[in-house]
Motif scaffolding. Structure first.
Motif, PDB file in Angstrom:
ATOM      1  N   UNK A  62      85.428  56.211   9.685  1.00 43.54           N
ATOM      2  CA  UNK A  62      84.998  54.893   9.223  1.00 43.54           C
ATOM      3  C   UNK A  62      84.443  55.069   7.818  1.00 43.54           C
ATOM      4  N   UNK A  63      85.045  54.387   6.867  1.00 45.60           N
ATOM      5  CA  UNK A  63      84.707  54.625   5.458  1.00 45.60           C
ATOM      6  C   UNK A  63      83.620  53.685   4.979  1.00 45.60           C
ATOM      7  N   UNK A 109      96.289  54.438   0.926  1.00 36.66           N
ATOM      8  CA  UNK A 109      97.585  54.585   1.597  1.00 36.66           C
ATOM      9  C   UNK A 109      98.323  53.249   1.654  1.00 36.66           C
ATOM     10  N   UNK A 136     100.998  62.536  -2.015  1.00 39.16           N
ATOM     11  CA  UNK A 136      99.734  62.996  -2.611  1.00 39.16           C
ATOM     12  C   UNK A 136      99.820  64.472  -2.990  1.00 39.16           C
ATOM     13  N   UNK A 192      89.226  59.082   2.255  1.00 37.72           N
ATOM     14  CA  UNK A 192      88.192  58.128   1.835  1.00 37.72           C
ATOM     15  C   UNK A 192      86.968  58.143   2.744  1.00 37.72           C
ATOM     16  N   UNK A 193      87.138  58.416   4.020  1.00 36.84           N
ATOM     17  CA  UNK A 193      85.996  58.393   4.946  1.00 36.84           C
ATOM     18  C   UNK A 193      85.269  59.735   4.942  1.00 36.84           C
ATOM     19  N   UNK A 194      85.954  60.788   5.321  1.00 34.11           N
ATOM     20  CA  UNK A 194      85.280  62.072   5.537  1.00 34.11           C
ATOM     21  C   UNK A 194      85.046  62.841   4.252  1.00 34.11           C
ATOM     22  N   UNK A 195      85.808  62.526   3.237  1.00 35.35           N
ATOM     23  CA  UNK A 195      85.774  63.227   1.936  1.00 35.35           C
ATOM     24  C   UNK A 195      86.360  64.636   2.020  1.00 35.35           C
ATOM     25  N   UNK A 196      86.887  65.015   3.148  1.00 35.88           N
ATOM     26  CA  UNK A 196      87.669  66.254   3.214  1.00 35.88           C
ATOM     27  C   UNK A 196      88.975  66.032   2.450  1.00 35.88           C
ATOM     28  N   UNK A 222      99.423  52.205  -1.925  1.00 33.03           N
ATOM     29  CA  UNK A 222     100.527  53.029  -2.416  1.00 33.03           C
ATOM     30  C   UNK A 222     101.849  52.487  -1.877  1.00 33.03           C
ATOM     31  N   UNK A 282      92.807  65.284  -3.394  1.00 32.58           N
ATOM     32  CA  UNK A 282      92.658  63.869  -3.062  1.00 32.58           C
ATOM     33  C   UNK A 282      91.863  63.810  -1.776  1.00 32.58           C
ATOM     34  N   UNK A 309      95.315  57.870  10.887  1.00 37.17           N
ATOM     35  CA  UNK A 309      94.978  56.512  10.503  1.00 37.17           C
ATOM     36  C   UNK A 309      94.680  56.364   9.022  1.00 37.17           C
ATOM     37  N   UNK A 310      94.489  57.457   8.325  1.00 39.05           N
ATOM     38  CA  UNK A 310      94.207  57.382   6.890  1.00 39.05           C
ATOM     39  C   UNK A 310      95.464  57.482   6.039  1.00 39.05           C
ATOM     40  N   UNK A 311      96.576  57.871   6.634  1.00 37.46           N
ATOM     41  CA  UNK A 311      97.785  57.932   5.823  1.00 37.46           C
ATOM     42  C   UNK A 311      98.944  58.510   6.594  1.00 37.46           C
ATOM     43  N   UNK A 345     102.995  59.422   2.863  1.00 35.20           N
ATOM     44  CA  UNK A 345     101.940  59.237   1.862  1.00 35.20           C
ATOM     45  C   UNK A 345     101.289  60.566   1.510  1.00 35.20           C
ATOM     46  N   UNK A 359      75.622  70.089  18.272  1.00 35.44           N
ATOM     47  CA  UNK A 359      74.828  68.872  18.493  1.00 35.44           C
ATOM     48  C   UNK A 359      75.598  67.867  19.329  1.00 35.44           C
ATOM     49  N   UNK A 408      77.538  68.631  21.651  1.00 43.67           N
ATOM     50  CA  UNK A 408      77.798  69.297  22.938  1.00 43.67           C
ATOM     51  C   UNK A 408      79.283  69.629  23.119  1.00 43.67           C
ATOM     52  N   UNK A 451      72.732  69.045  22.318  1.00 38.47           N
ATOM     53  CA  UNK A 451      72.874  70.495  22.121  1.00 38.47           C
ATOM     54  C   UNK A 451      72.447  71.224  23.395  1.00 38.47           C
ATOM     55  N   UNK A 479      81.698  58.691  10.891  1.00 38.01           N
ATOM     56  CA  UNK A 479      81.939  58.637   9.440  1.00 38.01           C
ATOM     57  C   UNK A 479      83.104  59.531   9.009  1.00 38.01           C
ATOM     58  N   UNK A 480      83.658  60.284   9.943  1.00 35.38           N
ATOM     59  CA  UNK A 480      84.885  61.008   9.627  1.00 35.38           C
ATOM     60  C   UNK A 480      86.053  60.041   9.468  1.00 35.38           C
TER      61      UNK A 480
END
Lengths: 266, 796
Positions: free
Chosen positions: B718-719, B780, A252, A179-183, B783, A176, A242-244, A248, A39, A41, A1, B715-716
């Motif tokens: 990597x699950x 993904x 969703x 899976x990683x970030x939960x956003x 599916x 939905x 990379x998540x979809x 896909x 944090x 930077x 920071x 962690x954004x």
């Protein structure tokens, strides 16, 4: 920071003055995006103006036509508010699905929509419910407020005071999670009022939150999950990572929309 | 038994679920981790890391950075070399098929000429504050000549691939083999059926809750170093830093691993940062502190797994397995980490017999460098990779020949012990059918078809998957591992110090970083000496207190560490009996020790343990010419064999074909860990292991792009497994007592992580009706597979 100045004004005028007093002064609302950015930077503001000590910014009011949520209302407060639960239960549910308890106890509605993260939840509710963003200088329809990825109509020295939601729609939000970030990877807010249906989608659009016009038309004619069966969201407008894949995420969006409609219909 | 019913002021019997003594301090914030320590005058280190996966360093200009405020020193690989500090080592020698030794590319703590992965260490800035160090690091000008990267395991051995180490042609560290090739080929020649499989065992980031940290401090007065660090094995760290890296003689180097918050293998290794903190503390004349942030941990903590494997299983006409042939390519990353070479070899191929009687096995392993972070042991280390292969191919074989997969396994089980496998190991004992039967019963396996049909009516794809895992733990007999290339023996030490007032300190070479040793070890002492568990303190993690030890990994601390304590307790008891005999005026042979009292047999004359302890130190009532005063005994315990925990896990799950989401409905774990000291702690280990195994199967995966940039650096992306991803586990136990150590313990720390991945994937392949499901099986991915299956069925 990096080092920065910190101010915590007790009134709005003082806050606006502080915001105009220097170069690259930023508003600190809940800090759930801004502080991690600092944090790492990745930002270097000269000063932060913390709005937490201005009590009128946290009010939640329920009038005959509108539910007004102060910009500094925390997600946890919205989720637990009996007023919100009575006026627009889907909005309370949405607030309770944001992040985790730590984020909900600090994050605010004003901070969320000012940041306009393409995977944030509130922008979908604002768009679907036809909310108005009340700022220190004007009133902005949600339609005009969200202008692109992390972009809004706000001027540099303009502060969100509250968000005004029209009451009376039947609404539901289905999300939905990444899976990683939960956003949200696909968050769909459906609102139906007097035959008009709005479907707002977050988490999937390449340009951020958007309304799915084809779905709105189909649901206006036949408000049932099956009405969406034949539709496909054009993947070329949908994010891929990379998540979809875009295909896909488009799927969703459709599934979440159907589930939101089913929730309203039941 | 209720955990609350145990009172720490009482004697705690073996097998009681005693609550963890250490948790009071941990959950009240009183734990003391490396980052909690502040040494007087300490400085802060920040590492400048390579932004490129592969580049030559043409020059490093530190002049502008060194002039910035708050900068104490900026050091590079040239400074390290000038002080005679040598490279980091890999401590397990592997020889290739052609007899040549493995090609271990030089691994400096700070790169000198070349960087080989994103995150590789280029320079260290030592500042008055961390911020000052970071500011200065940004002002260092490094002249890189960026080179093409070999970031992909599948193509790193190809002719045109970038060349990472000069002395490792084809980026190959070794080409190793195990087993009888001729016998295996003969088995395939007469096979009635051959099942083949191609698998990728996905790369994982270890993610202990506490990141790594170090403080180095040099005492100019007695010319000695102290290194506080997050280590699972502080004595081995001292040995390596002293004997190989050349930091200081062992007697001038103290390594302290205080409270450590999880390791999972990643804190076994001797890394660049800890080495540099210790070395630099002499350079700057002040303590040097470094705490890894989470982003650095993703870049630089040794990763786990990362295999590409082709397997072939030969069956005879009766469905009996007659041969197994395996070719594995194992990713080593950019350098050979401390124990990297033994993971895809002796901890992997030796387990390829699984629980099955397989007469012929042949395995080839190529260990390959890539421009990625080093890969080394991670919870299970080689054994999860072996179990994943064995349990996937066994499942596929059963399905191909139309046999119930539980029945197929049962017909191929090893049933008599000891059993010599064709891949070195001799299983001492096991009861595989008992675990399978109990697991089938607890999972209501017989009625699964009805549950699957009911799920189909709800639009869900339901599957069930078995995993009959075995592992080799309690590593290990020193001579045995020495003959296989280990640089050290794998015994353990203990010292039991009885104080005059009868309470006890136990010094152990094991190290606790979440396993609950302070409870389990104390429970053993309490039960053996008949003293309250409160009267026992476990001391570990400091080379100045504990003379030597091998540390904690490979589920060895129960079987090996506690066996050493048990041996020391035998000596304490023997000496105390001699003293008691003198005081009670009886012959030594008539003294019995039971329930904390020494009694002359057949009489009511008796002395409490504490009274004998006091007499041992007062030394008035026995001839010190025959018996030395005091009561303190040490032991080194070298196991006679590995231990072989085994069991059966059954996963039942549902996939939502609309979204690809997997919901685990039920998890049954039946494990045979031999004797159990504290079942609550054992169950906790099982739970955590399953969570990490489910993480590998469904959620976790380190990904690099073609240029070697890490795509999953936070962690954004990597699950990690979360509580909500898991059901409540049904945990059952069967027991065959381990004959290879005095306590009958086999070990439990890795079982869940080993058993879980194939259980999940076998259930998913059952649910979706295809054998080709990669890990992590994300929504993904599933599916897309489900859509493919639906389209295929529609076309049929």
């Amino acid at each position: 920071m990096y080092a920065f100045d910190y101010q915590r004004p007790a009134g709005l005028d003082e806050a606006l003055a502080a915001l105009r007093a220097g170069e690259d002064v930023k508003v600190l609302a809940g800090g759930q995006t801004l502080l991690p950015t600092l944090k790492q930077r990745l930002a270097q503001p000269s000063a932060l103006v913390d709005l937490a000590a201005i009590p009128e910014l946290s009010r939640i009011e329920h009038g005959p036509y509108f539910l007004t949520i102060g910009a500094m209302a925390r997600h946890a407060e919205v989720a637990a508010s009996p007023m919100v639960a009575e006026a627009i239960p889907a909005l309370a549910e949405l607030a309770g699905l944001i992040g985790d308890p730590a984020v909900r106890n600090r994050g605010t509605i004003g901070g969320s929509i000012a940041n306009n993260d393409p995977t944030a939840d509130y922008p979908a509710a604002c768009l679907a419910l036809g909310a108005t963003v009340v700022t220190s200088t004007r009133r902005i329809a949600a339609e005009d407020f969200f202008t692109g990825l992390f972009e809004t109509a706000l001027a540099e020295d303009e502060v969100i005071l509250a968000v005004e939601f029209p009451v009376g729609a039947r609404a539901a939000y289905r999300k939905f999670r990444n899976p990683a970030s939960r956003y949200a990877m696909a968050g769909v807010f459906v609102a139906a009022r007097d035959g008009e249906v709005r479907v707002a989608v977050t988490g999937a659009g390449q340009g951020g939150v958007f309304r799915w016009n084809d779905a709105e038309a189909a649901l206006s004619a036949d408000f049932s999950p099956a009405a969406l069966d034949g539709l496909t969201l054009d993947p070329s407008d949908v994010m891929a990572d990379l998540h979809g894949s875009a295909e896909y995420r488009a799927q969703l969006v459709k599934v979440m929309a159907k589930r939101a409609v089913a929730a309203i219909a039941s | 038994m209720n955990a609350n019913s145990f009172d720490s002021s009482k004697v705690t019997p073996l097998g009681a679920p005693v609550r963890r003594k250490e948790d009071r301090r941990f959950i009240t914030g009183k734990g003391r981790y490396t980052d909690d320590l502040a040494r007087p005058g300490q400085t802060h280190a920040y590492f400048l890391r390579s932004p490129y996966a592969h580049a030559r360093i043409r020059g490093i200009d530190t002049a502008a950075a060194a002039a910035m405020p708050g900068v104490v020193a900026i050091l590079t690989g040239h400074d390290l070399a000038a002080d005679g500090i040598r490279g980091l080592i890999c401590g397990w020698m592997i020889h290739s098929k052609d007899g040549s030794p493995m090609k271990a590319g030089y691994h400096p703590a700070l790169a000198k000429d070349k960087v080989r992965y994103v995150g590789d260490h280029v320079a260290v800035v030592i500042g008055e504050t961390l911020n000052a160090a970071k500011d200065a690091a940004a002002a260092i000008a490094v002249d890189y000549e960026v080179l093409p990267a070999a970031a992909d395991l599948g193509s790193a051995q190809a002719a045109g691939a970038a060349h990472i180490h000069d002395d490792a042609p084809r980026n190959t560290a070794f080409e190793w083999e195990l087993g009888d090739k001729t016998a295996t080929e003969a088995a395939f020649a007469r096979a009635a059926h051959v099942t083949t499989i191609d698998l990728v065992n996905n790369r994982l980031a270890p993610n202990p809750m506490e990141p790594r940290a170090a403080i180095g401090e040099y005492d100019a007065g007695d010319e000695s170093y102290t290194l506080w660090t997050t280590s699972q094995n502080p004595h081995v760290a001292r040995l390596v830093l002293s004997a190989f890296v050349g930091l200081a003689p062992e007697n001038k180097l103290r390594v302290i691993a205080p409270d450590v918050g999880g390791g999972f293998g990643s804190k076994i290794f001797i890394y660049a940062e800890e080495t540099v903190c210790a070395w630099a503390s002499k350079r700057v004349g002040r303590p040097v502190k470094w705490t890894c942030d989470r982003s650095e941990a993703f870049l630089c903590d040794a990763h786990g797994r990362d295999h590409i494997t082709h397997g072939e299983l030969a069956l005879d006409g009766q469905g009996k397995i007659i041969g197994f042939r395996v070719k594995t390519t194992a990713n080593m990353g950019a350098y050979l980490s401390t124990f990297a070479s033994c993971v895809p070899t002796y901890l992997y191929a030796t387990l390829l017999s699984g629980q099955y009687d397989i007469p012929a096995i042949y395995c080839e392993v190529d260990a390959v460098y890539t421009n990625t972070a080093p890969v080394d042991a991670y919870r299970g280390a080689g054994r999860p990779e072996a179990t994943f292969l064995v349990e996937r191919i066994v499942e596929k074989a059963a399905r191909e020949i139309g046999q119930d997969s539980a029945e197929f396994r049962r017909r191929n089980f090893i049933t008599s012990f000891p059993h010599q496998t064709p891949v070195i190991l001799s299983y001492d004992i096991g009861g595989y059918a008992a675990s399978l039967d109990k697991a089938l019963e607890l999972s209501d396996y017989a009625n699964f078809p009805a549950r699957k049909a009911e799920a189909a009516r709800r639009g869900k794809l339901r599957g069930i998957g078995l995993s009959n895992y075995i592992e080799a733990c309690g590593i290990a007999p020193s001579a045995a591992v020495g003959s296989l290339g280990a640089g050290v023996g794998l015994w353990e030490s203990a010292e039991v110090r009885v104080n005059p007032t009868g309470n006890v300190e136990v010094l152990t070479g094991s190290h606790s970083h979440g396993q609950g040793h302070e409870t389990t070890f104390a429970q053993l002492v309490s039960a053996r000496l008949g003293i309250p568990i409160d009267h026992v303190t476990i001391v570990h993690g400091d080379t100045d207190k504990v003379q030597f030890g091998m540390g904690t990994y490979g589920s060895r601390s129960g079987a090996v560490g506690m066996s050493a304590i048990s041996k020391a307790l035998d000596k304490v008891e023997a000496k105390a009996k001699k003293i008691a005999a003198h005081i009670l005026e009886a012959s030594e042979g008539d003294i019995e020790f039971k329930d904390g009292h020494f009694t002359v047999s057949g009489t009511d004359r008796s002395l409490a343990f504490a009274a004998v302890a006091l007499n041992a130190y007062v030394a008035h009532k026995f001839p010190t010419s025959e018996i030395e005063p005091g009561l303190k005994e040490g032991a080194f315990y070298d196991p006679v064999n590995f231990t072989f925990p085994a069991g059966c896990h059954i996963c039942e799950l549902e996939v939502d074909p609309e979204t690809g989401t997997t919901e685990i409905i039920k998890w049954v774990a039946v494990d045979d860990f031999g004797a159990i000291i504290n079942p609550m702690i054992v169950e906790g280990q099982v739970h955590g292991g399953i969570a990490q195994g489910v993480g590998q199967a469904l959620l976790e995966g380190v990904r690099y792009d073609a240029e070697g940039q890490l795509l999953t650096g936070s962690y954004m992306d990597y699950t990690m497994p979360r509580a909500g991803d898991l059901p409540s586990f049904v945990v059952g136990m069967t027991e065959t007592r381990c004959p290879s150590n005095p306590l009958g313990i086999k070990g439990c720390g890795e079982a869940g992580a080993i058993a879980a991945p194939p259980a999940v994937i076998n259930a998913l392949t059952d649910a979706l009706g295809t054998e080709d499901i990669p890990m992590p099986a994300t929504p993904a991915t599933l599916w897309k597979i489900a859509q493919g299956q639906i389209a295929r069925r529609a076309a049929e």
